[in-house]
Structure formats: structure tokens, C-alpha cells
Enzyme design. Sequence first.
Site, PDB file in Angstrom:
ATOM      1  N   THR A  31     -19.359  51.483 -13.328  1.00 32.19           N
ATOM      2  CA  THR A  31     -18.479  50.979 -12.264  1.00 32.19           C
ATOM      3  C   THR A  31     -18.686  49.481 -12.061  1.00 32.19           C
ATOM      4  OG1 THR A  31     -20.191  51.687 -10.729  1.00 32.19           O
ATOM      5  CG2 THR A  31     -18.293  53.146 -10.961  1.00 32.19           C
ATOM      6  N   SER A  63     -45.475  38.635 -26.852  1.00 35.83           N
ATOM      7  CA  SER A  63     -45.291  39.877 -26.109  1.00 35.83           C
ATOM      8  C   SER A  63     -46.341  40.887 -26.549  1.00 35.83           C
ATOM      9  CB  SER A  63     -43.895  40.456 -26.368  1.00 35.83           C
ATOM     10  OG  SER A  63     -43.872  41.804 -25.935  1.00 35.83           O
ATOM     11  N   GLY A 118     -32.411  53.119 -21.030  1.00 37.65           N
ATOM     12  CA  GLY A 118     -31.464  53.227 -19.918  1.00 37.65           C
ATOM     13  C   GLY A 118     -32.108  52.898 -18.590  1.00 37.65           C
ATOM     14  N   LEU A 119     -33.288  52.254 -18.624  1.00 35.66           N
ATOM     15  CA  LEU A 119     -34.018  51.962 -17.386  1.00 35.66           C
ATOM     16  C   LEU A 119     -34.192  50.457 -17.200  1.00 35.66           C
ATOM     17  CD1 LEU A 119     -36.619  54.856 -17.726  1.00 35.66           C
ATOM     18  CD2 LEU A 119     -34.588  54.800 -16.266  1.00 35.66           C
ATOM     19  N   SER A 120     -33.323  49.706 -17.862  1.00 34.31           N
ATOM     20  CA  SER A 120     -33.222  48.269 -17.615  1.00 34.31           C
ATOM     21  C   SER A 120     -34.416  47.447 -18.047  1.00 34.31           C
ATOM     22  CB  SER A 120     -33.021  48.033 -16.118  1.00 34.31           C
ATOM     23  OG  SER A 120     -31.761  47.586 -15.909  1.00 34.31           O
ATOM     24  N   SER A 122     -34.249  45.240 -20.245  1.00 34.01           N
ATOM     25  CA  SER A 122     -33.745  43.868 -20.441  1.00 34.01           C
ATOM     26  C   SER A 122     -33.732  43.099 -19.128  1.00 34.01           C
ATOM     27  CB  SER A 122     -32.316  43.876 -20.993  1.00 34.01           C
ATOM     28  OG  SER A 122     -32.220  44.704 -22.094  1.00 34.01           O
ATOM     29  N   ASP A 166     -27.908  45.829 -13.056  1.00 36.09           N
ATOM     30  CA  ASP A 166     -29.321  45.897 -13.408  1.00 36.09           C
ATOM     31  C   ASP A 166     -30.095  44.685 -12.890  1.00 36.09           C
ATOM     32  OD1 ASP A 166     -28.432  48.122 -14.660  1.00 36.09           O
ATOM     33  OD2 ASP A 166     -28.682  47.374 -16.702  1.00 36.09           O
TER      34      ASP A 166
END
Length: 368
Positions: A31, A63, A118-120, A122, A166
Site C-alpha cells: 500500500t 561488515s 522481508g524484515l527490512s 536494507s 520500511d
Amino acid sequence: MPTPSFERLFGRPAAVTASAPGRVNLIGEHTDYNGGYVLPTAIPQRTQVELARRDDDRVRAASANVGSAVFEYRLGAEQRRSRWTDYVQGVTWALGHEGFRLGGVDLRVESRVPLGSGLSSSAALLVALLRAFRDAFALDLADVPLARLAKRAENDFVGAPVGIMDQMACTLAGDRQALFLDTRSLDYTIVALPPGIDLVIVNSGIAHNHAKGDYRTRRAECERAAEALGVAQLRDLEPSDLPRVMALPEPLGRRARHVVTEDERVLAAVRAIKAGDVENLGQLFYASHDSMRDDYEVSIPEIDLLVDLGRADPDIHGARLTGGGFGGSVVLLARPGAAAAAAARLSAEYGRRTGQRATVLVPDGAGR
Ligand code: GAF
């Protein structure tokens, strides 16, 4: 092998440490780029950035998630390379374009947010980086502009056509605090999750990548649907518009129907949370999942299986795919006190049936 510390990598201690959480979207999927409503909350897993200023204009970045390699570039000479370091370069590029004066830095990233889940991961990385730069250079950058800058880095430098959910969630949502966000105006309220709402998050182990085609295709379909219906964004439609929505050619009608009904479900979910009505919230989760599976077509069989295992479990009130889809994670609502056991049951059964390894992210530490 333990990954090297900041001091080990760069020969001096870090001056600044900043972090940001991953997020789970409770409801309101696909959305945000249609100007609609979303309801994400923070997860316990965070991404941390340690940083120290340098006297020149070089950035050196490592990293802990990818080993001990140090990537180096000059400020102003950022170049996309389709690697994790694009997020670092995207941040210095976006800050530079916005007129912020930076100097060189050494920085080390460590993320507990699983990548492509799917848990952001980024947005957590971008927000943690921006917070670290904000602290180190005393930048005059409030939270909402910081989230917008994170989006700009991801859209215009990394090349992923994501919406604003996000970055706003990783900046503003908290533990058991959902962010009810109008993605068009960026007006938001924090909605506390009352006791009785016990979340489970299970990562399917199948990673997605939003810079790739499918997410982009859905966005384009929404734009075509809005244009054909004569509205600026699908957000401008009401449930009473559904007959003309469904008169659009396939698949545009179903895509737009998902967005219109999902916006309504977000509003209903906020009411259910405020009323402590877990049953109703659970039904909204299932309805959202069905809409993503059938109308928006962003689910995959493995994710559907996790949701269906939830439907068959007496301790689960609701379940749905969370995030952009094509892989990633499922969020479930468990009976209070039953979350850890239900998560372990579901992930074990999922492993038996698919051969994939599911990971339980919430409750944190369950299923290990
Ligand atoms: C991804 C994107 F990054 C978000 O902007 C949002 O569109 C989401 O998919 C789907 O709701 O997480």
C-alpha cells in the site's frame, strides 16, 4: 571464526555507535507506494554501525556479516557495484546531494536482521548508517527527513523501487509500538500493542530481492490501474469503487482490489488493536494473506504452507506473509504464552514438509 572488531580492522576505537531495528509489517502490504496506510512494528533484531571520522575524504567500510574485507572509496566518487557496500555509498551520496558536509570515515557494520527475509534488513542498515553519520558530524537531520533520505539512497542509488514504509518503521517504530502511518502525508501515530497480542515471526529461509523484477512489475501495474481509473494513486479509491475496479482488464482489477481492501484492513486492524480484539485482528491477518496470495500474487507455496499451518494450529489466531513477498517471512498472532511453543511446532513441521530450514525470529531466541 570470530569477525574482527572495529579496533582490529582500523587500529583505533570507534567514536560513535548507532543502530536501528528491523521491522515486521503487521498489515498494510504493497500500500505504501500507492499512498495508503501501513502498520509495521520493530523487531528485536538490530543492525549496528560503529564509526570513526578520518582526516581525509576516504570511506573504509567492513561488515561482520560478510567477513573481514574492507571496501574503500572517496566521498563524491560513489559508484554502484550491486554489493552490500552500495548501501554505504548510497548514504554518503544522498547526504552529499542534500548538501550535508561530510568527511571520510572508517565504519563497521554488524546486522542481526536476516538479509532478504522481508524484515527490512536494507532499511535497518540505511537508518543505522544515517544515525551514525548524523552523530559523528552533528548533522541537523530530524527523524522523518532521515527516513526520506534513506528512501532516496535506496531508490536512486541502490536502484530498488521501494516505498517509504520500511525507512519510517526502522526510524520510528519501537518494541511493542506499531507505527500507524499514512504514507502519502507521512502523518503517523504510535499504537501500543496491548498485552494479549503475542507475535511470532518465522523466516521461511527463501530470500527475495526487491531490486529484481516482480516488485517493480506490481508497482507498474498499480500505476496503470490508477491511470485507467482516473485517480492519482490507488489510495484515492473507496470500497464503493470496487465494481469499476473489477471491470479493469486482468490482472489490473485484482491488483487494485488488493490495495483498496488492504487499506480498509489496516484501519480495521488499528481499531481491533485498540479494542484488544485479537480474534478480529487474526481474521484480518488471514484476509490480508489471501488477498496477497490470490489478488496480488506475491506469495509462494512455502509461505502459504506456513500460513496454513497457522490456520490449523489452535494456538494461532492469524497469520500472513509480511513484507514485499516472493519469499521472506510470516507473522502470526499467538495465544498469550503460547508463542514460543507454536513457533517451534510450525517451523519443525515446515522443515519436514519442504526440506527448507525455517528460523524463528520472534520470540527472540525461540527455536534455537
Ligand atoms: C518492501 C518495500 F520495501 C516496502 O516499501 C513495501 O512496499 C513492502 O515491500 C510491501 O508492503 O518491504
